[in-house]
Design a protein around this motif. Structure first.
Motif, short mmCIF file in Angstrom:
data_model
loop_
_atom_site.label_atom_id
_atom_site.label_comp_id
_atom_site.label_asym_id
_atom_site.label_seq_id
_atom_site.Cartn_x
_atom_site.Cartn_y
_atom_site.Cartn_z
N PRO A 205 0.48 7.39 -4.36
CA PRO A 205 -0.07 6.37 -3.98
C PRO A 205 -1.72 6.49 -4.56
O PRO A 205 -2.40 5.93 -5.27
N TYR A 206 -1.93 8.12 -4.12
CA TYR A 206 -3.84 7.80 -4.24
C TYR A 206 -3.88 7.77 -5.07
O TYR A 206 -5.51 7.78 -6.52
N SER A 207 -2.95 7.90 -7.18
CA SER A 207 -3.51 8.05 -8.76
C SER A 207 -3.66 6.75 -8.57
O SER A 207 -4.06 6.22 -10.10
N ARG A 208 -3.10 5.12 -7.95
CA ARG A 208 -3.03 4.28 -7.98
C ARG A 208 -4.29 3.09 -6.87
O ARG A 208 -4.35 2.16 -6.75
N ILE A 209 -4.92 4.24 -6.68
CA ILE A 209 -6.04 3.04 -5.51
C ILE A 209 -7.41 3.45 -6.33
O ILE A 209 -7.97 5.28 -6.61
N ASP A 210 -8.27 2.76 -6.90
CA ASP A 210 -9.92 2.80 -6.81
C ASP A 210 -10.65 2.06 -5.51
O ASP A 210 -10.44 1.13 -4.62
N ILE A 211 -11.39 3.22 -4.97
CA ILE A 211 -12.33 2.50 -4.43
C ILE A 211 -14.06 2.98 -4.52
O ILE A 211 -13.97 3.27 -5.54
N CYS A 212 -14.63 1.59 -3.91
CA CYS A 212 -16.07 2.14 -4.00
C CYS A 212 -16.57 2.96 -2.99
O CYS A 212 -15.70 3.53 -1.71
N THR A 213 -17.57 3.30 -3.10
CA THR A 213 -18.35 3.67 -2.47
C THR A 213 -18.55 3.23 -0.25
O THR A 213 -18.30 4.01 0.14
N GLY A 214 -18.26 1.91 -0.72
CA GLY A 214 -18.82 1.37 0.15
C GLY A 214 -19.43 1.87 1.56
O GLY A 214 -20.52 3.07 1.05
N ALA A 215 -19.26 1.43 2.72
CA ALA A 215 -20.31 1.32 4.32
C ALA A 215 -19.69 3.07 4.17
O ALA A 215 -18.74 3.42 4.38
N ALA B 56 -4.11 -1.08 -6.38
CA ALA B 56 -4.66 -1.28 -5.34
C ALA B 56 -6.39 -0.92 -5.69
O ALA B 56 -7.69 0.22 -6.36
N HIS B 57 -7.30 -2.25 -5.53
CA HIS B 57 -8.57 -2.15 -5.60
C HIS B 57 -9.39 -2.00 -4.11
O HIS B 57 -9.35 -3.41 -3.79
N LEU B 58 -10.19 -1.52 -3.53
CA LEU B 58 -11.64 -1.35 -2.19
C LEU B 58 -12.14 -1.58 -2.68
O LEU B 58 -12.77 -1.01 -3.85
N ALA C 251 -16.18 -0.40 -8.33
CA ALA C 251 -14.91 -0.05 -8.47
C ALA C 251 -14.02 -0.32 -9.80
O ALA C 251 -13.86 0.43 -10.59
N ARG C 252 -14.13 -1.28 -9.84
CA ARG C 252 -13.21 -1.83 -10.69
C ARG C 252 -13.62 -3.25 -10.81
O ARG C 252 -13.88 -4.00 -10.48
N ALA C 253 -13.49 -3.58 -12.34
CA ALA C 253 -13.48 -4.43 -12.92
C ALA C 253 -12.94 -5.81 -13.28
O ALA C 253 -12.97 -7.13 -13.03
N SER C 254 -11.84 -4.97 -13.54
CA SER C 254 -10.57 -6.34 -13.78
C SER C 254 -9.86 -6.09 -12.63
O SER C 254 -9.54 -6.15 -11.64
N ALA C 255 -8.84 -7.10 -12.75
CA ALA C 255 -8.25 -7.69 -11.20
C ALA C 255 -7.10 -6.11 -11.21
O ALA C 255 -6.92 -6.03 -12.07
N CYS C 256 -6.65 -6.61 -9.75
CA CYS C 256 -5.57 -5.36 -9.70
C CYS C 256 -4.96 -6.11 -8.93
O CYS C 256 -4.78 -7.49 -8.46
N ASP C 257 -3.07 -5.93 -8.64
CA ASP C 257 -2.27 -6.26 -8.50
C ASP C 257 -2.85 -6.08 -6.55
O ASP C 257 -2.10 -7.60 -6.38
N VAL C 258 -3.49 -5.69 -6.51
CA VAL C 258 -3.84 -6.01 -4.49
C VAL C 258 -5.32 -5.43 -4.79
O VAL C 258 -5.93 -5.19 -4.75
N THR C 259 -6.09 -6.49 -4.27
CA THR C 259 -7.44 -6.45 -4.16
C THR C 259 -8.35 -6.75 -2.69
O THR C 259 -7.79 -7.60 -2.00
N ILE C 260 -8.60 -5.61 -2.45
CA ILE C 260 -9.04 -5.92 -0.87
C ILE C 260 -10.73 -6.37 -0.84
O ILE C 260 -11.43 -5.03 -1.62
N VAL C 261 -11.43 -6.79 -0.89
CA VAL C 261 -13.04 -7.01 0.16
C VAL C 261 -13.53 -6.90 1.17
O VAL C 261 -12.82 -8.37 1.96
#
Ligand code: SF4
Length: 401
Positions: free
Chosen positions: A303-313, A340-342, A350-360
């Motif tokens: 699953p870690y190969s399918r999750i994009d995250i940005c730097t965040g807090a 998933a994109h967090l 971390a990701r410009a395009s839509a994702c199956d699950v996007t969390i903001v």
């Protein structure tokens, strides 16, 4: 909506780093999309000495060092220059935004075109482009970078000239027509498009992207009126041994959240050069055996190969929430095959395009949505606990399988 954020309009480099909450961010663009073993070892050492000890691979296949203190910046630049990792000026650094197919071979057009395009961008008459404006060089036997963000694309055509020479497409992102011609004229065609973009005020949109200009339906120059007849995109190469009819083997390894410790970087350098990809993966073209470091992702089902995250807090000053610990929780429940994109804010770095699950992250919690981009979510913010419960029950519903 998922909130507001600053558009800085420029990207950090080495000569012009960007200040974040945890110090300066220094971003490097390896000149031919790869680091030699020696360069990789040197970077690992610099990350340990001056940064957080972590190197991050970005979605533009650049490498980032974080946590650099202003006082250490000159010494860092000196070391990068010694390793051939520094551009001659801020202008060259910010303009040389070229993404290469990681699967280039010594005898294809990728390397010569990359060098020639870089030189053309350094010419005095070259147009000054927004720093997010990028060229995508994907002229191998199959296009691998169709889904990667870009503004001017170069791909090999499946037709040949009457003299059996390969032909190439040069086309603007979002267009249905382009230029078709010989390798010797590809760079001129790419720069013609860049001039056209500037002439037509492509800078008017906040991030200065070609797709926005194309959507205004302005007529392209006459040389770009051939209807596109592109090769189908190559399927995404799976993690592990690379067998994409390249005749060169090697291994593709994934980095959890695009990050590698300096020690992991040093380990990978033992397998030869490191080629950067926009998929938070590294291609090791000369590896003869599978790397086995426990921090690497080598299974596409991980699953870690399918999750994009940005730097965040707390490291990003714009973040409205933390992403890393939440990502570990999402990894526990993310269904097989889903992505998933967090994002720490609506900017969605971390990701410009839509994702199956996007969390903001949002003031007071998080928003989430299916097939959404980070900037397009609406509704009340959920606490992390409630968010995870909501996700879990959504994943269990048959319509999500
Ligand atoms: S998306 Fe993430 S890294 Fe980008 S500005 Fe927002 S919080 Fe920062």
């Amino acid at each position: 909506m998922s909130g507001s954020f600053d558009i800085k309009g420029w990207c950090p480099g080495a000569l012009r780093p960007m200040l974040a909450a945890d110090g300066y961010v220094v971003r490097l663009r390896p000149k031919d999309g790869q680091l030699s073993s020696r360069q990789g070892l040197a970077l690992a050492d610099l990350a340990r000495r001056y940064g957080t000890g972590v190197l991050t691979l970005t979605s533009r296949a650049n490498i980032q060092l974080r946590g650099i203190e202003a006082i250490d910046h000159p010494a860092l630049l000196l070391a990068l220059e010694v390793e051939g990792l520094l551009d001659e000026s801020v202008r060259v650094e910010s303009q040389r935004n070229i993404l290469l197919s990681p699967f280039w071979q010594a005898n294809d057009a990728t390397q010569p075109l990359c060098v020639a395009l870089g030189n053309a961008q350094g010419d005095t008459g070259a147009p000054l482009l927004p720093s997010k404006f990028g060229f995508v060089l994907d002229p191998g036997d199959a296009p691998y970078l169709r889904a990667a963000s870009g503004d001017v694309r170069v791909e090999r055509a499946h037709t040949q000239s009457p003299t059996q020479e390969p032909l190439f497409w040069v086309y603007p992102e979002g267009a249905t027509t382009g230029w078709l011609g010989h390798q010797s004229l590809v760079v001129k065609a790419a720069m013609d498009l860049a001039h056209w973009f500037v002439r037509h005020n492509g800078f008017e949109n906040p991030r200065g992207r070609m797709r926005v200009l194309i959507e205004r339906a302005l007529p392209l120059p006459d040389a770009f009126q051939t209807p596109l007849d592109l090769m189908p995109p190559a399927p995404q190469a799976p993690l592990g041994a690379v067998q994409v009819d390249l005749g060169q083997g090697g291994f593709l390894v994934g980095l959890r959240f695009g990050q590698m410790s300096a020690d992991l970087c040093s380990y990978l350098c033992g397998f030869g050069p490191l080629r950067m990809t926009p998929w938070r993966q590294i291609y090791l073209p000369q590896a003869k055996v599978q790397p086995t470091h426990p921090a690497l992702l080598t299974d596409a089902n991980d699953p870690y190969s399918r999750i994009d995250i940005c730097t965040g807090a707390p490291a990003c000053t714009q973040a409205l929430g933390e992403t890393l610990s939440l990502a570990h929780e999402v990894a526990k429940i993310l269904p097989k095959g889903r992505f998933a994109h967090l994002s720490g804010c609506a900017k969605g770095c971390a990701r410009a395009s839509a994702c199956d699950v996007t969390i903001v992250a949002q003031k007071g919690g998080f928003l989430w949505g299916r097939n959404a981009q980070a900037g397009n979510l609406f509704g009340p913010a959920l606490s992390q606990e409630y968010l995870l419960e909501d996700l879990q029950s959504a994943f269990e519903r048959p319509d999500h399988a």
